[in-house]
Design a protein around this motif. Structure first.
Motif, PDB file in Angstrom:
ATOM      1  N   ASN A   1     -88.803 -46.890 -50.913  1.00  0.00           N
ATOM      2  CA  ASN A   1     -89.904 -46.704 -51.857  1.00  0.00           C
ATOM      3  C   ASN A   1     -91.227 -46.735 -51.102  1.00  0.00           C
ATOM      4  O   ASN A   1     -91.282 -47.120 -49.929  1.00  0.00           O
ATOM      5  CB  ASN A   1     -89.878 -47.748 -52.976  1.00  0.00           C
ATOM      6  CG  ASN A   1     -89.910 -49.175 -52.453  1.00  0.00           C
ATOM      7  OD1 ASN A   1     -90.686 -49.513 -51.566  1.00  0.00           O
ATOM      8  ND2 ASN A   1     -89.067 -50.035 -53.021  1.00  0.00           N
TER       9      ASN A   1
ATOM     10  N   GLU B   1     -84.325 -51.906 -51.203  1.00  0.00           N
ATOM     11  CA  GLU B   1     -85.622 -51.300 -50.928  1.00  0.00           C
ATOM     12  C   GLU B   1     -85.720 -50.757 -49.504  1.00  0.00           C
ATOM     13  O   GLU B   1     -86.681 -50.071 -49.176  1.00  0.00           O
ATOM     14  CB  GLU B   1     -86.737 -52.320 -51.146  1.00  0.00           C
ATOM     15  CG  GLU B   1     -86.848 -52.814 -52.572  1.00  0.00           C
ATOM     16  CD  GLU B   1     -88.045 -53.707 -52.783  1.00  0.00           C
ATOM     17  OE1 GLU B   1     -89.061 -53.213 -53.273  1.00  0.00           O
ATOM     18  OE2 GLU B   1     -87.961 -54.905 -52.423  1.00  0.00           O
TER      19      GLU B   1
ATOM     20  N   LYS C   1     -84.038 -44.376 -54.095  1.00  0.00           N
ATOM     21  CA  LYS C   1     -83.563 -45.728 -54.374  1.00  0.00           C
ATOM     22  C   LYS C   1     -82.188 -45.755 -55.046  1.00  0.00           C
ATOM     23  O   LYS C   1     -81.629 -46.828 -55.260  1.00  0.00           O
ATOM     24  CB  LYS C   1     -84.570 -46.471 -55.245  1.00  0.00           C
ATOM     25  CG  LYS C   1     -84.801 -45.848 -56.606  1.00  0.00           C
ATOM     26  CD  LYS C   1     -85.832 -46.648 -57.385  1.00  0.00           C
ATOM     27  CE  LYS C   1     -86.078 -46.045 -58.774  1.00  0.00           C
ATOM     28  NZ  LYS C   1     -87.068 -46.834 -59.530  1.00  0.00           N
TER      29      LYS C   1
END
Length: 250
Positions: free
Chosen positions: A11, A199, A219
């Motif tokens: 991200n 993440e 993700k």
């Protein structure tokens, strides 16, 4: 056997954290700066850090992550074999950092009052724009004593000390969430499904076999493709053989 860890954020938030971490590593070389080019490189990295801090609301993301760290520490307190003294110290450190972040001004805001820095900033965005004929005031500054310049550099860095601590803490917690497991990539290709909490993907592999990993995805799903390293190739060439490596989903 040469090996390295390649880290791939899933991200934008973690992508920013990793960029900031790299900038802080570059800036940490200020302690050993002796030559003019080292000071110029420091100032260039400082402007990059300042630009990133102005464009991204890092503090709110860090506060959210630190709140999550506190909850995780509370959860670990239920473990029967936990070192309560170490846990208390960790919780105190996290709580102190959280309170400091809440009360802090915008990162790097004080540097905007530094007239010398602001007078040379624009020239650093021009390739080769830091020459003495472009910035005679910088050239004069570089002729000052080592002690004076080091004192100035440390003062500039102190404006980001809180951010640096928060980035280090947050990335350490993030990396500890994943444990490396041995996996294999058929014909140099591996595909995985990311957990909701993932993440970052970390790849631990050899660096003396002529290949390196690349990652694509998001993700939810991601794919790792190992590529040949050939600096003379215009494009990248994919591996077609089995690659054994270690993978951690954080």
């Amino acid at each position: 056997m040469n090996q390295a860890v390649f880290e791939f954020p899933l991200n934008e938030k973690v992508r920013t954290y990793l960029r900031l971490e790299q900038l802080f590593r570059q800036l940490s070389q200020a302690d050993s700066a002796q030559e003019d080019w080292q000071y110029v490189k420091f100032i260039e990295s400082l402007f990059t850090l300042l630009d990133l801090a102005e464009r991204v609301d890092v503090r709110n993301d860090l506060l959210k992550d630190i709140d999550l760290h506190e909850k995780n520490l509370d959860h670990w307190a239920q473990h029967p074999n936990i070192d309560m003294n170490a846990l208390k110290q960790a919780k105190d450190n996290v709580a102190g950092l959280r309170d400091a972040l809440k009360n802090a001004k915008k990162f790097g805001s004080a540097l905007k009052e530094e007239k010398f820095l602001m007078s040379i900033r624009q020239r650093f965005f021009i390739p080769g724009g830091a020459c003495s004929f472009d910035l005679p005031n910088l050239h004069y500054w570089l002729r000052q004593s080592q002690q004076y310049k080091q004192q100035i550099l440390q003062g500039w860095l102190s404006e980001f000390s809180l951010m640096k601590r928060a980035i280090e803490l947050t990335l350490s917690f993030l990396r500890e969430r994943g444990r490396f497991e041995q996996v294999e990539a058929e014909k140099g290709f591996y595909q995985g499904v990311a957990d909701d909490k993932n993440e970052m993907i970390r790849v631990y592999c050899q660096t003396d076999q002529g290949y390196f990993p690349t990652l694509s995805g998001n993700k939810y799903r991601y794919a790792i493709r190992f590529m040949f390293f050939n600096p003379e190739e215009a494009g990248q060439v994919a591996m077609e053989s089995m690659v054994s490596f270690k993978l951690a989903c954080c």
